[in-house]
Design an enzyme around this catalytic site. Structure first.
Site, PDB file in Angstrom:
ATOM      1  N   GLU A   1      -8.333   1.971  -4.823  1.00 42.70           N
ATOM      2  CA  GLU A   1      -9.408   1.388  -3.955  1.00 42.70           C
ATOM      3  C   GLU A   1     -10.200   2.708  -3.638  1.00 42.70           C
ATOM      4  O   GLU A   1      -9.772   3.676  -3.059  1.00 42.70           O
ATOM      5  CB  GLU A   1      -8.664   0.819  -2.792  1.00 42.70           C
ATOM      6  CG  GLU A   1      -9.850   0.400  -1.696  1.00 42.70           C
ATOM      7  CD  GLU A   1      -9.493  -0.409  -0.595  1.00 42.70           C
ATOM      8  OE1 GLU A   1      -8.464  -0.989  -0.628  1.00 42.70           O
ATOM      9  OE2 GLU A   1     -10.488  -0.752   0.363  1.00 42.70           O
TER      10      GLU A   1
ATOM     11  N   GLU B   1       0.759  -1.115  -0.043  1.00 45.17           N
ATOM     12  CA  GLU B   1       0.056  -0.337   0.050  1.00 45.17           C
ATOM     13  C   GLU B   1       0.922   1.337  -0.099  1.00 45.17           C
ATOM     14  O   GLU B   1       1.725   1.396   0.885  1.00 45.17           O
ATOM     15  CB  GLU B   1      -0.847   0.070   1.188  1.00 45.17           C
ATOM     16  CG  GLU B   1      -1.989  -1.091   1.196  1.00 45.17           C
ATOM     17  CD  GLU B   1      -2.586  -1.109   2.609  1.00 45.17           C
ATOM     18  OE1 GLU B   1      -2.917  -0.195   3.106  1.00 45.17           O
ATOM     19  OE2 GLU B   1      -3.650  -2.066   2.712  1.00 45.17           O
TER      20      GLU B   1
HETATM   21  O1  KIV Z   1      -6.220  -7.002   1.801  1.00 45.99           O
HETATM   22  C1  KIV Z   1      -6.913  -6.847   0.880  1.00 45.99           C
HETATM   23  O2  KIV Z   1      -7.907  -7.699   0.849  1.00 45.99           O
HETATM   24  C2  KIV Z   1      -6.737  -5.803   0.046  1.00 45.99           C
HETATM   25  C3  KIV Z   1      -7.760  -5.042  -0.678  1.00 45.99           C
HETATM   26  C4  KIV Z   1      -8.829  -4.345   0.212  1.00 45.99           C
HETATM   27  C5  KIV Z   1      -7.372  -4.639  -1.727  1.00 45.99           C
HETATM   28  O3  KIV Z   1      -5.732  -5.218   0.365  1.00 45.99           O
END
Ligand code: KIV
Length: 284
Positions: A184, A117
């Site tokens: 997202e 992220e």
């Molecule tokens: O952990 C997950 O499932 C994710 C999604 C929310 C994109 O990172």
């Protein structure tokens, strides 16, 4: 048996305008059903913390949690492109940590890529991991690991100032060597702009249709995750309802003595009934 897709196939799909359908999975049965249903990719998301482990967020999830679940998913989906999600603090501290932890997904769980992220602030980490020969998917917009900083699980990029920052982040992720980007919870207008601007595949979870494919969380779409349902989720089933009804029926059957019935038990081997009765007498 379908051939496992890789980076080239995803670029070809982008060029052909074919959208990729992918889902999160955390266990063997879900992964094998997903592969059987023709999913293009599977993400072993750190959302496992909320969907499976019962935490309120993703922050407590550890590398060992992710590795264990990624291994189960790989066993269930041996022919699907699988992405391991790097949990909180597995890549934030240093390039060395980031490379070592990303490498664990490949060495210990046979994942094809990792996802992490952040935009500009993790560009150096993306570069370090890709320099180690590991494919990285970027993830910007609503980034659950930093939901505290973002003021909760809220859509991002809805005003021009924050949209501008996300465009800069998207460009930085591509520049750092990511093979794909996940957006997202951002407006579809912004998704479309980023999709057209970048060369790498761009995917959406809650970011609208104009891009190269859609991700959905299995617990959300199956109606298993009960704490809340984001606006962007379409529920394709209500598995919780089915499970609860089955559990209630089982409790009632046990209480009433109707389960197990004769067809659910193993009787003494045929011809051994007399020996069995004799053996019991030894205890009288
Ligand atoms: O952990 C997950 O499932 C994710 C999604 C929310 C994109 O990172």
């Amino acid at each position: 048996m379908t051939k496992k897709k890789g980076r080239l196939e995803f670029i070809q799909m982008k060029q052909a305008g074919e959208r990729a359908a992918w889902i999160t999975a955390y266990d063997f049965p879900t992964a094998s059903f997903a592969e059987g249903a023709g999913m293009d990719m599977i993400l072993v998301g750190d959302s496992l913390g909320m969907v499976v482990l019962g935490y309120e967020g993703t922050v407590p999830v550890t590398m060992d949690d992710c590795i264990r679940h990624s291994q189960a998913v790989r066993r269930g989906a041996p022919n699907t492109f699988c992405i391991g999600d790097m949990p909180f603090l597995s890549y934030q501290v240093s390039d060395e940590d980031a490379v070592r932890n990303a490498g664990r997904f490949l060495k210990e769980a046979d994942m094809d890529a990792v996802k992490l992220e952040g935009g500009r602030r993790v560009a150096g980490r993306i570069r370090a991991i890709t320099d180690a020969g590991i494919q990285v998917m970027g993830h910007i917009g609503l980034t659950p690991q930093s939901s505290g900083q973002l003021g909760g699980f809220k859509a991002q990029g809805r005003d021009p100032d924050s949209a501008r920052e996300l465009i800069k982040d998207a460009l930085a992720v591509q520049e750092a060597g990511a093979y794909a980007l996940l957006l997202e919870a951002v407006p579809p207008e912004l998704t479309e702009y980023i999709w057209k601007k970048l060369e790498i595949p761009v995917y959406s979870i809650g970011a609208g249709a104009p891009c190269d494919g859609q991700l959905i969380i299995c617990g959300d779409m199956l109606g298993l995750f009960q704490a809340f349902t984001p606006k962007f989720v379409k529920k394709y089933a209500n598995v919780a309802e089915v499970e609860i009804a089955a559990f209630k029926e089982y409790v009632s059957d046990v209480k009433q003595g109707v389960f197990p019935a004769d067809e659910h038990v193993y009787h003494i081997l045929k011809g051994k009934e007399e020996d069995f009765a004799k053996m019991l007498k030894e205890f009288e």
